[in-house]
Design an enzyme around this catalytic site. Structure first.
Site, PDB file in Angstrom:
ATOM      1  CG  HIS A 161      -1.957   1.043   1.230  1.00 38.83           C
ATOM      2  ND1 HIS A 161      -3.201   0.849   1.790  1.00 38.83           N
ATOM      3  CD2 HIS A 161      -1.978   2.308   0.745  1.00 38.83           C
ATOM      4  CE1 HIS A 161      -3.941   1.934   1.650  1.00 38.83           C
ATOM      5  NE2 HIS A 161      -3.209   2.838   1.025  1.00 38.83           N
ATOM      6  CD  GLU A 191      -3.961  -2.688   0.722  1.00 44.81           C
ATOM      7  OE1 GLU A 191      -4.768  -3.602   0.510  1.00 44.81           O
ATOM      8  OE2 GLU A 191      -3.595  -2.347   1.864  1.00 44.81           O
ATOM      9  CG  HIS A 200      -8.612  -3.628   8.564  1.00 41.97           C
ATOM     10  ND1 HIS A 200      -7.750  -2.696   8.024  1.00 41.97           N
ATOM     11  CD2 HIS A 200      -8.866  -3.202   9.817  1.00 41.97           C
ATOM     12  CE1 HIS A 200      -7.512  -1.746   8.908  1.00 41.97           C
ATOM     13  NE2 HIS A 200      -8.177  -2.028  10.012  1.00 41.97           N
TER      14      HIS A 200
END
Length: 238
Positions: free
Chosen positions: A43, A70, A190
């Site tokens: 990310h 991401e 997550h």
């Protein structure tokens, strides 16, 4: 079989704390794959507090499994996706100043924006996934936007798991079944860990991929990276 994509952001955080190149992100990615990971996730945030833009380009040369990038789809992110052409681009609706991703897309409010962005990414031959909360109407919105997959934002599940796992999973089961029925692929991520991962997979058997970083890195401090990856794979596929 649900694939395990290892999010290596936290290894970059550790490196950046002292500067230099220890741990080396390229070697970390290669080792994660060698130890059984079926994907690598990064990310690259604008402030480069963990993964840097240079890291992403360096990793492109060595990642042989699924490379998942991401982030928030601003111009910087889109240029990275155009250049790298990863296996998957996961769109996350987080502004630059947040500590970690903390919400999914409102696919109804952002339908036009997401449709345009997803169309552009898919024109580059990249599979798309969007970070989303477990609501049927949001799944319908995701389908209208043209995304290939959705990534279930599992923080709510993880937070409630110890108190009542049946209640914690209920919305996810319902919305995942709906997503599956309307042709969306399913990812999840997550706060997933060794305690809650297997139950999630049991309840959502058609889950295609999970992306796990923070908990996996914490476990690796005690169990070692190779053993930890094998432990996560067993939780996924037992």
């Amino acid at each position: 079989m649900t694939q395990l994509s290892v999010n290596i952001n936290k290894f970059a955080t550790l490196r950046n704390a002292r500067g230099g190149d220890n741990p080396n992100l390229v070697q970390v990615a290669k080792d994660c794959e060698r130890f059984g990971a079926q994907g690598i996730t990064v990310h690259p945030r604008p402030d480069e507090r963990h993964i840097t833009k240079k890291d992403v380009y360096d990793l492109k040369e060595v990642v042989t499994t699924e490379f998942n990038i991401e982030g928030y789809p601003d111009d910087r992110f889109m240029k990275i996706i155009e250049d790298i052409r990863p296996a998957q681009a996961t769109l996350v609706p987080d502004p630059p100043d947040v500590l970690t991703s903390n919400a999914g897309w409102d696919t109804i409010k952002n339908e036009k924006k997401l449709t345009d962005i997803i169309g552009q990414i898919k024109s580059w031959g990249v599979r798309t996934s969007i970070f989303i909360e477990p609501e049927n109407k949001l799944m319908d919105g995701a389908r209208k936007c043209g995304t290939d997959r959705v990534e279930l934002y599992t923080e709510m599940y993880a937070s409630a798991y110890n108190a009542d796992k049946l209640q914690a999973i209920s919305d996810y089961v319902r919305s995942s079944q709906h997503a599956h029925e309307i042709g969306l692929g399913l990812n999840a991520g997550h706060d997933l860990d060794l305690k809650n991962l297997n139950y999630l997979k049991q309840q959502i058997p058609y889950l295609e991929e999970v992306s796990i970083g923070h908990a996996l890195v914490c476990n690796a401090l005690y169990f070692g990276l190779e053993n930890t990856i094998q432990m996560y794979l067993r939780e996924l596929n037992n």
